[in-house]
Write a protein that holds these residues in place. Structure first.
Motif, PDB file in Angstrom:
ATOM      1  N   TYR A  58       0.861  -1.191   0.000  1.00 40.36           N
ATOM      2  CA  TYR A  58       0.000   0.000   0.000  1.00 40.36           C
ATOM      3  C   TYR A  58       0.888   1.228   0.000  1.00 40.36           C
ATOM      4  CZ  TYR A  58      -3.420  -3.392   1.720  1.00 40.36           C
ATOM      5  OH  TYR A  58      -4.235  -4.484   1.855  1.00 40.36           O
ATOM      6  N   THR A  59       0.419   2.299  -0.610  1.00 43.58           N
ATOM      7  CA  THR A  59       1.160   3.539  -0.442  1.00 43.58           C
ATOM      8  C   THR A  59       1.065   3.930   1.028  1.00 43.58           C
ATOM      9  OG1 THR A  59      -0.730   4.997  -0.859  1.00 43.58           O
ATOM     10  CG2 THR A  59       0.617   4.329  -2.796  1.00 43.58           C
ATOM     11  N   PHE A 112      -2.108   3.217   3.360  1.00 39.91           N
ATOM     12  CA  PHE A 112      -1.944   2.394   4.563  1.00 39.91           C
ATOM     13  C   PHE A 112      -2.349   3.164   5.813  1.00 39.91           C
ATOM     14  CE2 PHE A 112       0.626   1.161   8.224  1.00 39.91           C
ATOM     15  CZ  PHE A 112       0.115  -0.107   8.429  1.00 39.91           C
ATOM     16  N   ARG A 113      -1.896   4.397   5.927  1.00 43.22           N
ATOM     17  CA  ARG A 113      -2.236   5.218   7.098  1.00 43.22           C
ATOM     18  C   ARG A 113      -3.751   5.325   7.241  1.00 43.22           C
ATOM     19  NH1 ARG A 113       0.953   9.798   6.364  1.00 43.22           N
ATOM     20  NH2 ARG A 113      -0.477  10.294   4.686  1.00 43.22           N
ATOM     21  N   THR A 114      -4.443   5.597   6.140  1.00 37.11           N
ATOM     22  CA  THR A 114      -5.901   5.723   6.161  1.00 37.11           C
ATOM     23  C   THR A 114      -6.573   4.403   6.528  1.00 37.11           C
ATOM     24  OG1 THR A 114      -5.839   7.497   4.536  1.00 37.11           O
ATOM     25  CG2 THR A 114      -7.923   6.303   4.769  1.00 37.11           C
ATOM     26  N   VAL A 122       0.629   6.637  12.513  1.00 31.76           N
ATOM     27  CA  VAL A 122       0.629   7.993  11.945  1.00 31.76           C
ATOM     28  C   VAL A 122       2.011   8.624  12.089  1.00 31.76           C
ATOM     29  CG1 VAL A 122      -0.294  10.331  12.223  1.00 31.76           C
ATOM     30  CG2 VAL A 122      -1.844   8.364  12.212  1.00 31.76           C
ATOM     31  N   ARG A 123       2.611   8.488  13.251  1.00 34.16           N
ATOM     32  CA  ARG A 123       3.941   9.069  13.487  1.00 34.16           C
ATOM     33  C   ARG A 123       4.963   8.473  12.520  1.00 34.16           C
ATOM     34  NH1 ARG A 123       3.479   9.494  18.347  1.00 34.16           N
ATOM     35  NH2 ARG A 123       3.806   7.339  18.975  1.00 34.16           N
ATOM     36  N   ASN A 124       4.939   7.151  12.348  1.00 36.11           N
ATOM     37  CA  ASN A 124       5.863   6.518  11.396  1.00 36.11           C
ATOM     38  C   ASN A 124       5.556   6.918   9.965  1.00 36.11           C
ATOM     39  OD1 ASN A 124       7.671   5.122  13.061  1.00 36.11           O
ATOM     40  ND2 ASN A 124       6.214   3.460  13.358  1.00 36.11           N
ATOM     41  N   ALA A 125       4.285   6.939   9.611  1.00 38.00           N
ATOM     42  CA  ALA A 125       3.898   7.289   8.237  1.00 38.00           C
ATOM     43  C   ALA A 125       4.368   8.693   7.869  1.00 38.00           C
ATOM     44  CB  ALA A 125       2.386   7.171   8.073  1.00 38.00           C
ATOM     45  N   ASN A 126       4.352   9.593   8.821  1.00 43.48           N
ATOM     46  CA  ASN A 126       4.748  10.975   8.549  1.00 43.48           C
ATOM     47  C   ASN A 126       6.235  11.116   8.233  1.00 43.48           C
ATOM     48  OD1 ASN A 126       2.139  11.892   8.837  1.00 43.48           O
ATOM     49  ND2 ASN A 126       2.396  12.468  10.971  1.00 43.48           N
ATOM     50  N   ARG A 127       7.000  10.068   8.435  1.00 46.93           N
ATOM     51  CA  ARG A 127       8.431  10.094   8.118  1.00 46.93           C
ATOM     52  C   ARG A 127       8.706   9.833   6.637  1.00 46.93           C
ATOM     53  NH1 ARG A 127      10.318   5.449  11.459  1.00 46.93           N
ATOM     54  NH2 ARG A 127      12.239   5.797  10.330  1.00 46.93           N
ATOM     55  N   ASP A 171       4.124  10.237   0.860  1.00 42.06           N
ATOM     56  CA  ASP A 171       2.825   9.569   0.783  1.00 42.06           C
ATOM     57  C   ASP A 171       2.766   8.468  -0.273  1.00 42.06           C
ATOM     58  OD1 ASP A 171       1.672  10.911   2.878  1.00 42.06           O
ATOM     59  OD2 ASP A 171       0.518  12.290   1.619  1.00 42.06           O
ATOM     60  N   ASP A 172       3.592   8.574  -1.334  1.00 48.59           N
ATOM     61  CA  ASP A 172       3.532   7.568  -2.392  1.00 48.59           C
ATOM     62  C   ASP A 172       4.562   6.446  -2.216  1.00 48.59           C
ATOM     63  OD1 ASP A 172       5.742   9.127  -2.966  1.00 48.59           O
ATOM     64  OD2 ASP A 172       5.278   9.354  -5.091  1.00 48.59           O
ATOM     65  N   ALA A 173       5.329   6.473  -1.117  1.00 47.95           N
ATOM     66  CA  ALA A 173       6.237   5.368  -0.817  1.00 47.95           C
ATOM     67  C   ALA A 173       5.401   4.137  -0.452  1.00 47.95           C
ATOM     68  CB  ALA A 173       7.178   5.757   0.320  1.00 47.95           C
ATOM     69  N   VAL A 174       6.044   2.979  -0.406  1.00 42.78           N
ATOM     70  CA  VAL A 174       5.303   1.721  -0.257  1.00 42.78           C
ATOM     71  C   VAL A 174       5.528   1.068   1.113  1.00 42.78           C
ATOM     72  CG1 VAL A 174       5.033  -0.621  -1.197  1.00 42.78           C
ATOM     73  CG2 VAL A 174       5.341   1.328  -2.735  1.00 42.78           C
ATOM     74  N   VAL A 175       4.416   0.619   1.703  1.00 48.56           N
ATOM     75  CA  VAL A 175       4.399  -0.150   2.949  1.00 48.56           C
ATOM     76  C   VAL A 175       3.909  -1.552   2.601  1.00 48.56           C
ATOM     77  CG1 VAL A 175       3.358  -0.366   5.240  1.00 48.56           C
ATOM     78  CG2 VAL A 175       3.818   1.899   4.286  1.00 48.56           C
ATOM     79  N   GLU A 176       4.552  -2.571   3.157  1.00 45.77           N
ATOM     80  CA  GLU A 176       4.138  -3.958   2.923  1.00 45.77           C
ATOM     81  C   GLU A 176       3.596  -4.556   4.215  1.00 45.77           C
ATOM     82  OE1 GLU A 176       5.924  -8.289   1.508  1.00 45.77           O
ATOM     83  OE2 GLU A 176       7.303  -6.619   1.858  1.00 45.77           O
ATOM     84  N   VAL A 177       2.456  -5.218   4.122  1.00 47.29           N
ATOM     85  CA  VAL A 177       1.908  -5.942   5.273  1.00 47.29           C
ATOM     86  C   VAL A 177       2.559  -7.323   5.281  1.00 47.29           C
ATOM     87  CG1 VAL A 177      -0.166  -6.859   6.368  1.00 47.29           C
ATOM     88  CG2 VAL A 177      -0.267  -4.673   5.150  1.00 47.29           C
ATOM     89  N   LEU A 178       3.324  -7.596   6.327  1.00 47.40           N
ATOM     90  CA  LEU A 178       4.090  -8.839   6.403  1.00 47.40           C
ATOM     91  C   LEU A 178       3.296  -9.993   7.004  1.00 47.40           C
ATOM     92  CD1 LEU A 178       7.449  -7.339   7.716  1.00 47.40           C
ATOM     93  CD2 LEU A 178       6.867  -7.965   5.350  1.00 47.40           C
ATOM     94  N   THR A 179       2.634  -9.742   8.128  1.00 48.41           N
ATOM     95  CA  THR A 179       1.909 -10.806   8.827  1.00 48.41           C
ATOM     96  C   THR A 179       0.659 -10.242   9.478  1.00 48.41           C
ATOM     97  OG1 THR A 179       3.075 -10.470  10.928  1.00 48.41           O
ATOM     98  CG2 THR A 179       4.031 -12.066   9.400  1.00 48.41           C
TER      99      THR A 179
END
Length: 98
Positions: free
Chosen positions: A35-36, A40-42, A74-79, A82-90
């Motif tokens: 997810y971007t 992901f944050r949303t 939210v704190r981590n996402a703000n680092r 917005d278009d960077a990618v987050v992966e759900v691992l587990t």
């Protein structure tokens, strides 16, 4: 109320372990999905708000752990951009398949 944990990998490779007081995260996120950061944050904060409300409905008080997890996300996402990618691992426990 079944609780769960989930882990995500942020764009810099850092892994965050998260807690939810409800399995509702399965309605908003998928294991292995990317997810971007903005999406992901949303999704995650919406799911955690829903989980906290389920706790409130059942026990009469909000889940401060869900709020703390949402704040951490939210704190981590703000680092990141917005278009960077987050992966759900587990996500544990996984949903039972029929």
């Amino acid at each position: 109320m079944p609780e769960m944990t989930f882990a995500v990998r942020w764009p810099d490779g850092a892994v965050q372990n998260c807690y939810s007081p409800s399995l509702v995260m399965h309605d908003h996120l998928d294991v292995g999905a990317n997810y971007t950061v903005a999406d992901f944050r949303t999704r995650a904060t919406s799911a955690l708000d829903e989980a906290a409300e389920r706790v409130r409905a059942k026990f009469g008080f909000a889940c401060t752990s869900a709020a703390a997890t949402a704040d951490d996300i939210v704190r981590n996402a703000n680092r990141y951009e917005d278009d960077a990618v987050v992966e759900v691992l587990t996500m544990h426990p996984p949903l039972e398949t029929s």
